[in-house]
Structures are given as structure tokens and as C-alpha cells.
Scaffold this active site. Structure first.
Site, PDB file in Angstrom:
ATOM      1  N   ASN A  87       0.796  -1.223   0.000  1.00 20.74           N
ATOM      2  CA  ASN A  87       0.000   0.000   0.000  1.00 20.74           C
ATOM      3  C   ASN A  87       0.830   1.277   0.000  1.00 20.74           C
ATOM      4  O   ASN A  87       0.396   2.298  -0.535  1.00 20.74           O
ATOM      5  CB  ASN A  87      -0.929   0.002   1.226  1.00 20.74           C
ATOM      6  CG  ASN A  87      -1.514   1.373   1.500  1.00 20.74           C
ATOM      7  OD1 ASN A  87      -2.394   1.852   0.789  1.00 20.74           O
ATOM      8  ND2 ASN A  87      -0.992   2.045   2.523  1.00 20.74           N
ATOM      9  N   SER A 138      -3.478   3.156  -8.675  1.00 22.64           N
ATOM     10  CA  SER A 138      -4.202   4.420  -8.793  1.00 22.64           C
ATOM     11  C   SER A 138      -4.831   4.534 -10.173  1.00 22.64           C
ATOM     12  O   SER A 138      -4.366   3.897 -11.133  1.00 22.64           O
ATOM     13  CB  SER A 138      -3.240   5.598  -8.571  1.00 22.64           C
ATOM     14  OG  SER A 138      -3.840   6.828  -8.932  1.00 22.64           O
ATOM     15  N   TYR A 151       4.610  10.262 -10.900  1.00 24.32           N
ATOM     16  CA  TYR A 151       3.624   9.479 -10.153  1.00 24.32           C
ATOM     17  C   TYR A 151       2.835   8.572 -11.090  1.00 24.32           C
ATOM     18  O   TYR A 151       2.656   7.371 -10.819  1.00 24.32           O
ATOM     19  CB  TYR A 151       2.687  10.413  -9.397  1.00 24.32           C
ATOM     20  CG  TYR A 151       1.606   9.693  -8.611  1.00 24.32           C
ATOM     21  CD1 TYR A 151       1.926   8.982  -7.457  1.00 24.32           C
ATOM     22  CD2 TYR A 151       0.272   9.733  -9.018  1.00 24.32           C
ATOM     23  CE1 TYR A 151       0.942   8.319  -6.731  1.00 24.32           C
ATOM     24  CE2 TYR A 151      -0.718   9.074  -8.303  1.00 24.32           C
ATOM     25  CZ  TYR A 151      -0.380   8.372  -7.159  1.00 24.32           C
ATOM     26  OH  TYR A 151      -1.354   7.714  -6.442  1.00 24.32           O
ATOM     27  N   SER A 154       4.930   5.710 -12.203  1.00 25.82           N
ATOM     28  CA  SER A 154       5.133   4.715 -11.146  1.00 25.82           C
ATOM     29  C   SER A 154       3.924   3.797 -11.010  1.00 25.82           C
ATOM     30  O   SER A 154       4.070   2.584 -10.804  1.00 25.82           O
ATOM     31  CB  SER A 154       5.447   5.398  -9.812  1.00 25.82           C
ATOM     32  OG  SER A 154       4.293   6.000  -9.241  1.00 25.82           O
ATOM     33  N   LYS A 155       2.732   4.356 -11.138  1.00 21.83           N
ATOM     34  CA  LYS A 155       1.523   3.544 -10.986  1.00 21.83           C
ATOM     35  C   LYS A 155       1.265   2.681 -12.230  1.00 21.83           C
ATOM     36  O   LYS A 155       0.742   1.571 -12.122  1.00 21.83           O
ATOM     37  CB  LYS A 155       0.322   4.432 -10.669  1.00 21.83           C
ATOM     38  CG  LYS A 155       0.403   5.092  -9.296  1.00 21.83           C
ATOM     39  CD  LYS A 155       0.571   4.077  -8.177  1.00 21.83           C
ATOM     40  CE  LYS A 155       0.559   4.705  -6.799  1.00 21.83           C
ATOM     41  NZ  LYS A 155       0.719   3.703  -5.720  1.00 21.83           N
TER      42      LYS A 155
END
Length: 258
Positions: A87, A138, A151, A154-155
Site C-alpha cells: 500500500n 491508482s 507518479y 510509477s503507478k
């Protein structure tokens, strides 16, 4: 749905989705190992878990020795591992015109590299229990967002990691899935440098990105994580499950107006 007799390890459990997930799993009877950098916050979460007090392991996921210690300590304490919930993650604003390699490395190290290492260390133990993994990704892994380049990357990497590892571990009956939330009102934006008022305004603006016209709640994500980790999802693997209030069906031109 019950996790009685199951050992569940949750990273980033000191706040937000991770904290809510820990509390929810405790209600479902899980034996918890929770980890994060802030011991005080982890202890507060442990108190909210009631009678089934979680095992606390503090550590920085960027530190390879800390990551190894999280797995080793959990196995030493409980003797096994049934569910790994990756998480922990961070958000920082960035774009290609104002690149910062330091920021890029920080985001990728926490959001991707640490998951890679922790999962690799957990696989032998999950193989023994025919356990499973749930990664917290996400909507940003599936839809591009302005000023969130690193970001989003990365997701997207985490989503592909989920599918690849699911394929690799399927023959061992170890399932690997991800949950892809929309905006959830946690303290994650407070660490981006925005003031409290700016965070409040931003969350208000983000409501309009979702077809349902509101941001998500941590418990809504926690319940989805629990479902994916449970026997109720026994025929699901390699899934990236959107829990995004319908963000993915909102036309791009509508989003551009916000």
C-alpha cells in the site's frame, strides 16, 4: 468474509488507506503485521484494531535492509504469511519541462522498487500458504494526469508489475491483483508542499473529476482490498480493479475544464 487464522502484512499502515485497511482487516479477524516509518502513528492504528493487536515493524521502504527486516520479523513473529498488501506510496507533482531526477528516483524507489523487493522476499512464504498479493495502485496508472508525470509512471509500472507477477505465480496458486482508486481524501497531499488551505481547495476541485461527483473514502478502498484478498475473489488474478467513482468514464474534455 473472514480472515481468521490468516497473517496479513500491510505497508504504509500508519495513515490513510493503509490505516483504514488495517482496522478493517482486524475486524475480519486477521493477524496483522503493519509497517511504516512513524511508530507513534502505527501504535495509534494498532489501538484502533481492538483485541487483535497488530505486530508493528517500523522501517523505511527505500532502505533494502529495512525491507528485508519487515519480512523476516513478520515470519519470525507469526511463522507464515498469507496476504501481502503493498500500500505504501507517495505523490509529488512533476512534469517533463521541470524535471528533477532526485524526485523521480524518490517516487520510483518507494512506489515501485520497494514493492519489487518486498514481493520478491514474500513469494517463498506466500507459495507455502497459497496466499495472495494486493497492490494499491491508482487511476493515475491508467489515465494521464497533468503535472503528475513521475507518479503516473510509477503507478503504470505497478499495474504491469501486478499482471506480470500474477502470470509468474499463477501455477503456484498465488494470486496477484491491484486496486486502482480515484481520489481518496487522505493526508497524502499534505506531503507535497501544499498548504492546508490549498489541499482543501484541491480536494474540492478533484470531486468534479469523478462521475459520481465526489472523492472516495478510505474505507471504500479497504473493503475492495479485503475482497481481492479473500476467497470470494478466488478466481481473480492479474486484475487492476478500478474503484474510482467513475473517473475512467468521464470524457477528457470534461476533466480539462476543471
Amino acid at each position: 468474509m473472514s480472515f481468521a487464522g490468516k497473517v496479513v502484512l500491510i505497508t504504509g499502515a500508519s495513515s490513510g488507506i493503509g490505516a483504514e485497511t488495517a482496522i478493517y482487516f482486524a475486524q475480519l479477524g486477521a493477524s496483522l503485521s503493519i509497517t511504516g516509518r512513524n511508530k507513534h502513528n502505527l501504535e495509534k492504528v494498532a489501538e484502533k484494531c481492538g483485541k487483535s493487536k497488530p505486530f508493528i515493524v517500523t522501517g523505511d521502504l527505500v532502505n533494502e535492509n529495512d525491507v528485508k527486516n519487515i519480512i523476516d520479523s513478520t515470519i519470525k513473529h507469526y511463522g507464515k504469511l498469507d496476504v501481502l498488501i503493498n500500500n505504501a506510496g507517495i505523490v509529488e507533482f512533476s512534469n517533463i519541462e521541470t524535471p528533477s531526477l532526485e524526485q523521480y528516483d524518490n517516487i520510483m524507489n518507494i512506489n515501485v522498487r520497494s514493492v519489487f523487493q518486498l514481493t520478491a522476499l514474500a513469494v517463498p512464504h506466500l507459495t507455502k500458504t497459497k496466499g495472495n498479493i494486493v497492490n494499491v495502485s491508482s487511476i493515475a496508472g491508467l489515465r494521464p494526469l497533468r503535472n503528475n508525470l513521475s507518479y503516473c509512471m510509477s503507478k503504470a509500472a505497478l499495474d504491469q508489475f501486478t499482471r506480470c507477477v500474477a502470470l509468474e505465480l499463477a501455477s503456484r496458486q498465488v494470486r496477484v491483483n491491484a486496486v486502482n482508486p480515484g481520489v481518496v481524501q487522505t493526508n497524502i497531499l499534505r506531503n507535497t508542499g501544499l498548504s492546508q488551505e490549498q489541499v482543501k481547495i484541491r480536494f474540492e476541485q478533484l470531486k468534479g473529476m469523478h462521475a459520481l461527483g465526489r472523492n472516495g473514502d478510505s474505507l471504500e478502498i479497504a473493503k475492495t482490498i479485503a475482497f481481492l484478498a479473500s476467497n470470494d475473489a478466488s478466481f481473480m488474478t492479474g486484475v487492476t480493479l478500478l474503484v474510482d467513482g467513475g473517473w475512467h468514464i468521464v470524457p477528457p474534455e470534461s476533466i480539462a475544464m476543471h
